[in-house]
Design a protein around this motif. Structure first.
Motif, PDB file in Angstrom:
ATOM      1  N   GLU A 193     -13.724  -0.030 -15.646  1.00 25.61           N
ATOM      2  CA  GLU A 193     -13.085   1.272 -15.493  1.00 25.61           C
ATOM      3  C   GLU A 193     -12.997   1.665 -14.025  1.00 25.61           C
ATOM      4  OE1 GLU A 193     -13.344   5.803 -17.283  1.00 25.61           O
ATOM      5  OE2 GLU A 193     -14.653   4.237 -18.023  1.00 25.61           O
ATOM      6  N   GLN A 194     -14.044   1.413 -13.270  1.00 28.63           N
ATOM      7  CA  GLN A 194     -14.023   1.725 -11.849  1.00 28.63           C
ATOM      8  C   GLN A 194     -12.978   0.887 -11.118  1.00 28.63           C
ATOM      9  OE1 GLN A 194     -15.625   4.258 -10.436  1.00 28.63           O
ATOM     10  NE2 GLN A 194     -16.411   4.737 -12.480  1.00 28.63           N
ATOM     11  N   GLU A 195     -12.870  -0.375 -11.500  1.00 33.58           N
ATOM     12  CA  GLU A 195     -11.864  -1.245 -10.893  1.00 33.58           C
ATOM     13  C   GLU A 195     -10.459  -0.759 -11.218  1.00 33.58           C
ATOM     14  OE1 GLU A 195     -12.759  -5.084 -12.407  1.00 33.58           O
ATOM     15  OE2 GLU A 195     -14.430  -5.443 -11.024  1.00 33.58           O
ATOM     16  N   ALA A 196     -10.293  -0.268 -12.453  1.00 35.19           N
ATOM     17  CA  ALA A 196      -8.971   0.236 -12.855  1.00 35.19           C
ATOM     18  C   ALA A 196      -8.583   1.453 -12.039  1.00 35.19           C
ATOM     19  CB  ALA A 196      -8.975   0.569 -14.342  1.00 35.19           C
ATOM     20  N   LYS A 197      -9.551   2.333 -11.772  1.00 35.28           N
ATOM     21  CA  LYS A 197      -9.271   3.531 -10.986  1.00 35.28           C
ATOM     22  C   LYS A 197      -8.909   3.189  -9.550  1.00 35.28           C
ATOM     23  CE  LYS A 197     -12.328   6.589 -13.640  1.00 35.28           C
ATOM     24  NZ  LYS A 197     -13.557   7.413 -13.576  1.00 35.28           N
ATOM     25  N   SER A 198      -9.644   2.228  -8.988  1.00 35.46           N
ATOM     26  CA  SER A 198      -9.415   1.873  -7.589  1.00 35.46           C
ATOM     27  C   SER A 198      -8.150   1.058  -7.378  1.00 35.46           C
ATOM     28  CB  SER A 198     -10.618   1.078  -7.054  1.00 35.46           C
ATOM     29  OG  SER A 198     -10.775  -0.134  -7.780  1.00 35.46           O
ATOM     30  N   SER A 199      -7.675   0.399  -8.455  1.00 33.12           N
ATOM     31  CA  SER A 199      -6.493  -0.470  -8.314  1.00 33.12           C
ATOM     32  C   SER A 199      -5.251   0.119  -8.960  1.00 33.12           C
ATOM     33  CB  SER A 199      -6.767  -1.842  -8.935  1.00 33.12           C
ATOM     34  OG  SER A 199      -7.019  -1.712 -10.324  1.00 33.12           O
ATOM     35  N   ASN A 200      -5.296   1.393  -9.268  1.00 30.09           N
ATOM     36  CA  ASN A 200      -4.151   2.038  -9.914  1.00 30.09           C
ATOM     37  C   ASN A 200      -3.068   2.322  -8.881  1.00 30.09           C
ATOM     38  OD1 ASN A 200      -2.453   3.326 -11.661  1.00 30.09           O
ATOM     39  ND2 ASN A 200      -3.569   5.269 -11.630  1.00 30.09           N
ATOM     40  N   THR A 201      -2.269   1.300  -8.611  1.00 30.77           N
ATOM     41  CA  THR A 201      -1.247   1.421  -7.574  1.00 30.77           C
ATOM     42  C   THR A 201       0.149   1.596  -8.147  1.00 30.77           C
ATOM     43  OG1 THR A 201      -1.026  -0.986  -7.509  1.00 30.77           O
ATOM     44  CG2 THR A 201      -2.583   0.028  -5.988  1.00 30.77           C
ATOM     45  N   THR A 202       0.278   1.710  -9.447  1.00 31.28           N
ATOM     46  CA  THR A 202       1.606   1.856 -10.040  1.00 31.28           C
ATOM     47  C   THR A 202       2.075   3.309 -10.039  1.00 31.28           C
ATOM     48  OG1 THR A 202       0.623   2.088 -12.235  1.00 31.28           O
ATOM     49  CG2 THR A 202       1.246  -0.128 -11.515  1.00 31.28           C
ATOM     50  N   GLU A 203       1.184   4.237  -9.670  1.00 22.97           N
ATOM     51  CA  GLU A 203       1.532   5.642  -9.669  1.00 22.97           C
ATOM     52  C   GLU A 203       2.529   5.934  -8.549  1.00 22.97           C
ATOM     53  OE1 GLU A 203      -0.662   9.979  -9.122  1.00 22.97           O
ATOM     54  OE2 GLU A 203      -1.819   8.126  -9.224  1.00 22.97           O
ATOM     55  N   ARG A 204       3.507   6.771  -8.830  1.00 21.57           N
ATOM     56  CA  ARG A 204       4.473   7.127  -7.805  1.00 21.57           C
ATOM     57  C   ARG A 204       3.894   8.200  -6.897  1.00 21.57           C
ATOM     58  NH1 ARG A 204       7.857   6.361 -12.178  1.00 21.57           N
ATOM     59  NH2 ARG A 204       7.768   8.539 -12.772  1.00 21.57           N
ATOM     60  N   GLU A 205       4.335   8.199  -5.649  1.00 17.17           N
ATOM     61  CA  GLU A 205       3.862   9.194  -4.698  1.00 17.17           C
ATOM     62  C   GLU A 205       5.021   9.680  -3.844  1.00 17.17           C
ATOM     63  OE1 GLU A 205       1.098   7.636  -1.910  1.00 17.17           O
ATOM     64  OE2 GLU A 205       2.271   5.840  -1.468  1.00 17.17           O
ATOM     65  N   ARG A 206       4.810  10.807  -3.195  1.00 18.20           N
ATOM     66  CA  ARG A 206       5.800  11.373  -2.288  1.00 18.20           C
ATOM     67  C   ARG A 206       5.277  11.236  -0.864  1.00 18.20           C
ATOM     68  NH1 ARG A 206       7.058  17.555  -3.066  1.00 18.20           N
ATOM     69  NH2 ARG A 206       5.076  17.709  -1.982  1.00 18.20           N
ATOM     70  N   ILE A 207       6.044  10.568  -0.033  1.00 13.78           N
ATOM     71  CA  ILE A 207       5.608  10.317   1.337  1.00 13.78           C
ATOM     72  C   ILE A 207       6.696  10.750   2.310  1.00 13.78           C
ATOM     73  CG2 ILE A 207       4.159   8.363   0.652  1.00 13.78           C
ATOM     74  CD1 ILE A 207       6.348   6.502   1.714  1.00 13.78           C
ATOM     75  N   ALA A 208       6.289  10.879   3.579  1.00 12.32           N
ATOM     76  CA  ALA A 208       7.239  11.184   4.650  1.00 12.32           C
ATOM     77  C   ALA A 208       7.215  10.035   5.646  1.00 12.32           C
ATOM     78  CB  ALA A 208       6.869  12.493   5.333  1.00 12.32           C
ATOM     79  N   LEU A 209       8.382   9.590   6.073  1.00 15.59           N
ATOM     80  CA  LEU A 209       8.496   8.479   7.015  1.00 15.59           C
ATOM     81  C   LEU A 209       9.402   8.866   8.185  1.00 15.59           C
ATOM     82  CD1 LEU A 209       9.017   5.385   4.654  1.00 15.59           C
ATOM     83  CD2 LEU A 209       6.924   6.086   5.806  1.00 15.59           C
ATOM     84  N   LYS A 210       8.969   8.506   9.378  1.00 18.82           N
ATOM     85  CA  LYS A 210       9.820   8.685  10.549  1.00 18.82           C
ATOM     86  C   LYS A 210      10.520   7.362  10.838  1.00 18.82           C
ATOM     87  CE  LYS A 210       9.892  10.299  15.326  1.00 18.82           C
ATOM     88  NZ  LYS A 210       9.101  10.864  16.447  1.00 18.82           N
ATOM     89  N   VAL A 211      11.826   7.397  10.930  1.00 14.81           N
ATOM     90  CA  VAL A 211      12.619   6.187  11.112  1.00 14.81           C
ATOM     91  C   VAL A 211      12.497   5.712  12.563  1.00 14.81           C
ATOM     92  CG1 VAL A 211      14.913   5.164  10.956  1.00 14.81           C
ATOM     93  CG2 VAL A 211      14.227   6.968   9.359  1.00 14.81           C
ATOM     94  N   THR A 212      11.937   4.528  12.756  1.00 11.77           N
ATOM     95  CA  THR A 212      11.799   3.956  14.103  1.00 11.77           C
ATOM     96  C   THR A 212      12.300   2.515  14.178  1.00 11.77           C
ATOM     97  OG1 THR A 212       9.543   3.206  13.643  1.00 11.77           O
ATOM     98  CG2 THR A 212       9.800   5.417  14.609  1.00 11.77           C
ATOM     99  N   LEU A 213      12.465   1.857  13.031  1.00 16.57           N
ATOM    100  CA  LEU A 213      12.775   0.421  13.030  1.00 16.57           C
ATOM    101  C   LEU A 213      14.203   0.107  12.598  1.00 16.57           C
ATOM    102  CD1 LEU A 213       9.433  -0.914  11.502  1.00 16.57           C
ATOM    103  CD2 LEU A 213      10.067  -0.738  13.909  1.00 16.57           C
ATOM    104  N   ILE A 214      14.916   1.062  12.050  1.00 13.78           N
ATOM    105  CA  ILE A 214      16.303   0.841  11.653  1.00 13.78           C
ATOM    106  C   ILE A 214      17.164   1.934  12.268  1.00 13.78           C
ATOM    107  CG2 ILE A 214      15.678  -0.278   9.478  1.00 13.78           C
ATOM    108  CD1 ILE A 214      16.394   2.332   8.058  1.00 13.78           C
ATOM    109  N   ASP A 215      18.475   1.699  12.302  1.00 19.29           N
ATOM    110  CA  ASP A 215      19.371   2.704  12.882  1.00 19.29           C
ATOM    111  C   ASP A 215      20.773   2.515  12.315  1.00 19.29           C
ATOM    112  OD1 ASP A 215      20.115   4.840  14.464  1.00 19.29           O
ATOM    113  OD2 ASP A 215      20.545   3.601  16.225  1.00 19.29           O
ATOM    114  N   ASN A 216      21.409   3.649  12.039  1.00 18.95           N
ATOM    115  CA  ASN A 216      22.798   3.660  11.565  1.00 18.95           C
ATOM    116  C   ASN A 216      23.004   2.817  10.306  1.00 18.95           C
ATOM    117  OD1 ASN A 216      23.904   5.398  13.528  1.00 18.95           O
ATOM    118  ND2 ASN A 216      23.940   3.707  15.019  1.00 18.95           N
ATOM    119  N   LEU A 217      22.096   2.990   9.352  1.00 17.05           N
ATOM    120  CA  LEU A 217      22.237   2.354   8.037  1.00 17.05           C
ATOM    121  C   LEU A 217      22.490   3.431   6.992  1.00 17.05           C
ATOM    122  CD1 LEU A 217      19.423  -0.374   7.724  1.00 17.05           C
ATOM    123  CD2 LEU A 217      21.862  -0.730   8.038  1.00 17.05           C
TER     124      LEU A 217
END
Length: 552
Positions: A193-217
Motif C-alpha cells: 500500500e505504501q508503494e502504491a501511494k508513492s508510485s501513483n503517477t497516473t494522477e493528472r496535475e496542473r502545472i505552469a511552464l515557462k517556454v525557454t526551449l521552443i519558439d514560434n510553434l
C-alpha cells in the motif's frame, strides 16, 4: 377475522401485490444491518420470500411468473446500460490480464460444479443452482431458471433453494479466503500500500511552464512533437496579458503556459518546453480579465456521439476545453473523445464565448430530468427477440437460446456502447439506472422467494444441507486458483487481486470490505475492470450448465 386471513393466505391480485411489497420492504430493511461490515444486502428479499411462502403465504403463481421474468429483464438491461460503455475497453491493455484471471475463475467454478455433480450423484441442474449461489450471481440464477422453464422443467424452485443455501457462506468466503491466502504467501499488504501511494503517477496535475526551449510553434505542432496527452488551458504572454488557446495559437519564448497533464508525463514535457514554475505564485486570476471557467452539461441529443475534434468548439467559439467529467470519472479532453449526454465539459474562455459554447452543448439540466424511455423499451423488445432465436449446436439436441436474461443483456451492452455513434440517446442518470436495476432485482428475488419456499425446509432436511459444503467448495477452489495465478504468474498487487476476486464474483460486500481495508483505489479499479465481462459470462455460464444438464 376471515378477511384478515384472506388478505395474506388467499391468492389474488391484491394479495400477491401485498405479499410482494411486504417481502421487498422487509428484505431491504434487513439488508441494512451489517455484521463487522458485511451484509447480505438485497438477497434478504429472497430469504424473506422463502419464509413467508414456507408458512403458507403463497401468491398467485401466474402473476409471480410475470413479475419474476419482467424483474429479471429490467435488472439485466440496466446492468447492460451500466457496463456497456466500458465493456470492450476493459478487454484492452492492463485490463486483459485481469479479465484472463476472471475467466479462469468462472471456468473453474463450472468445472468444479460439474465434478461435484458427477462425484455426488447430484443432478447437474441442482448443482447449477448451488453454483449460482456460490458465486453470488443472481442474474445467473435467473438465466438458469429461464432455460429450465423454456425446456418445460419444473425444477425452478429447487434451483432457488440451492442458491439460497449456498449464498450466505459464499459472501463470507469471498472476503476471508484472500486474507488466508495473504497469510499463506506471506504478503506484506501494508508495504504494498505504501508503494502504491508513492508510485501513483497516473494522477493528472496542473502545472505552469515557462517556454525557454521552443519558439514560434503552434499548439498543433507541439502536440505532434510530444506524443503524450496534455491540455493547455491558459497562456500568459511576456507583457502579462492572457490569451485564449486553440490549435493555431503560437507559442513563443518567454510565454507562461498552464498545462493539465499526467504526473508521469510531466518530466518529459518539461524537458521539451523549458522551466517549471510554481503555478500558485502566478497571478492568473488577477490577469485573467474576463476569462471564465465553467462546467457545461451536454444535454442536446445531436451532440451525442460526436468527438471534441469534430465539433471544433475551440476554433468556433474561441474557448479551451480543459476536461470532461463523466459520471464520477474525469476524462482528458482529447480531440478523439466522444461526448455523451450528461457529460460535464470544463470550458475556459471569455464569458460571451463560453455562453455561446454552452448553447451549442445544451446546458439544460431540465432535459436530463426527463428519462429517455423510448430507447429502453425498444432495447427490451430487441433483447427479447434476440433471446428467443434458437441457435443449434452440434451435440446438443435442444436449440440454444439466449433467453430473457442473455438477449436483453447483449442488446443493452451494444446500445450503450455503440448507440451514441448513431445518435441514439442512451443517457440515464446514475440514480435512474440504480432505481431501474434495484427495482428489477427486488421484483425478481421477491417473486422467486414467494414461489419457492413451500418445500425449502424439507429439501434441506432431506439432504440439502450438503449443498452448503458443495457451495463452499465451488466458492473457494476458483478463488485459490485465481489468487495463485494473479500473484505468482502475473505478479499483481494484493489489493488488486482482492478487487479482481470481488469483481469476478460480482460481490459488492467484498468490494466494500476491501475498500475499507486500504486507502488506495486498487480494489475499485480492478473490480470495475472485470465486472462487465464477468457479469456477461456468469449469466451465460448458468444457461450453458443447464443446457448440458438437459442434454445428458
Amino acid at each position: 377475522m376471515q378477511w384478515l386471513y384472506d388478505i395474506f393466505f388467499t391468492p389474488s391480485v391484491g394479495q400477491s401485490i401485498l405479499l410482494l411489497a411486504l417481502t421487498i420492504a422487509a428484505g431491504l430493511y434487513l439488508g441494512q444491518f451489517k455484521i463487522k461490515g458485511v451484509s447480505l444486502g438485497v438477497t434478504w428479499v429472497l430469504f424473506v420470500g422463502l419464509i413467508l411462502s414456507h408458512f403458507g403465504m403463497v401468491p398467485d403463481s401466474s402473476m409471480m411468473t410475470f413479475i419474476k421474468d419482467f424483474g429479471l429483464i429490467l435488472f439485466v438491461y440496466a446492468i447492460g446500460l451500466q457496463v456497456g460503455p466500458s465493456f470492450f475497453s476493459s478487454l484492452k491493455e492492463g485490463g486483459l490480464k485481469l479479465n484472463i484471471v476472471a475467466i479462469v475463475m468462472i471456468v473453474m467454478a463450472c468445472v468444479t460444479a460439474a465434478i461435484l455433480a458427477f462425484a455426488t450423484n447430484t443432478p447437474l441442474d441442482v448443482m447449477t443452482g448451488i453454483m449460482t449461489g456460490a458465486v453470488t450471481n443472481t442474474p445467473s440464477l435467473g438465466a438458469a431458471q429461464q432455460t429450465l422453464k423454456d425446456a418445460g422443467s419444473a425444477n425452478g424452485p429447487m434451483l432457488s433453494s440451492a442458491y439460497a443455501v449456498a449464498y450466505p457462506l459464499a459472501v463470507l468466503s469471498i472476503i476471508f479466503v484472500p486474507i488466508i491466502m495473504r497469510a499463506i504467501l506471506r504478503i506484506d499488504s501494508n508495504k504494498e500500500e505504501q508503494e502504491a501511494k508513492s508510485s501513483n503517477t497516473t494522477e493528472r496535475e496542473r502545472i505552469a511552464l515557462k517556454v525557454t526551449l521552443i519558439d514560434n510553434l503552434t499548439v498543433e505542432q507541439l502536440t505532434k512533437l510530444f506524443t503524450g496527452k496534455f491540455i493547455i488551458s491558459r497562456i500568459m504572454r511576456q507583457d502579462g496579458q492572457e490569451e485564449h488557446v486553440n490549435s493555431t495559437t503560437i507559442i513563443r519564448k518567454g510565454d507562461i503556459l498552464r498545462i493539465i497533464i499526467g504526473k508521469d508525463a510531466t518530466p518529459e514535457f518539461v524537458k521539451i518546453i523549458g522551466e517549471q514554475l510554481n503555478d500558485k505564485e502566478i497571478p492568473w486570476e488577477d490577469k485573467a480579465g474576463n476569462l471564465v471557467s465553467k462546467r457545461i452539461v451536454v444535454t442536446r441529443p445531436e451532440i451525442q456521439g460526436r468527438t471534441i475534434g469534430e465539433l471544433q468548439l475551440g476554433k468556433r467559439y474561441n474557448v479551451t476545453i480543459t476536461g470532461v467529467k463523466r459520471a464520477s470519472v474525469d476524462l482528458l479532453a482529447s480531440a478523439s473523445l466522444q461526448l455523451q449526454m450528461g457529460d460535464r465539459v470544463l470550458v475556459v474562455g471569455e464569458d460571451e464565448n463560453v455562453q455561446q459554447c454552452a448553447q451549442k452543448l445544451g446546458n439544460s439540466l431540465k432535459r436530463l430530468d426527463i428519462p429517455n424511455l423510448i430507447p429502453i423499451f425498444i432495447g427490451i423488445v430487441l433483447g427479447i427477440l434476440v433471446g428467443i432465436i434458437p441457435i443449434k449446436f452440434p451435440g446438443i439436441p435442444q436449440p440454444v437460446k439466449l433467453g430473457l436474461a442473455g438477449g436483453p443483456l447483449i442488446v443493452s451492452i451494444l446500445i450503450a456502447r455503440f448507440g451514441p455513434m448513431y445518435k441514439v440517446v442512451t443517457y440515464a442518470t446514475t440514480s435512474a439506472l440504480m432505481m431501474l436495476r434495484e427495482m428489477g432485482i427486488c421484483l425478481f428475488l421477491g417473486a422467486v422467494g414467494l414461489t419457492s419456499g413451500a418445500g425449502f425446509v424439507q429439501t434441506i432436511v432431506d439432504g440439502g444441507y450438503m449443498w452448503i459444503i458443495y457451495g463452499l467448495i465451488i466458492t473457494i477452489v476458483p478463488i485459490v486458483i485465481g489468487f495463485l495465478l494473479a500473484r505468482l504468474v502475473y505478479k499483481m498487487p494484493y489489493y488488486t487481486i482482492v478487487g479482481l476476486i470481488s469483481g469476478s464474483y460480482t460481490d459488492p460486500p467484498a468490494l466494500a470490505f476491501a475498500n475499507a481495508s486500504t486507502e488506495t483505489d486498487r480494489p475499485a479499479v480492478a473490480y470495475a475492470t472485470v465486472y462487465p465481462l464477468t457479469m456477461f459470462l456468469r449469466i451465460f455460464a448458468g444457461e450453458i450448465m443447464i443446457l448440458i444438464a438437459l442434454s445428458i
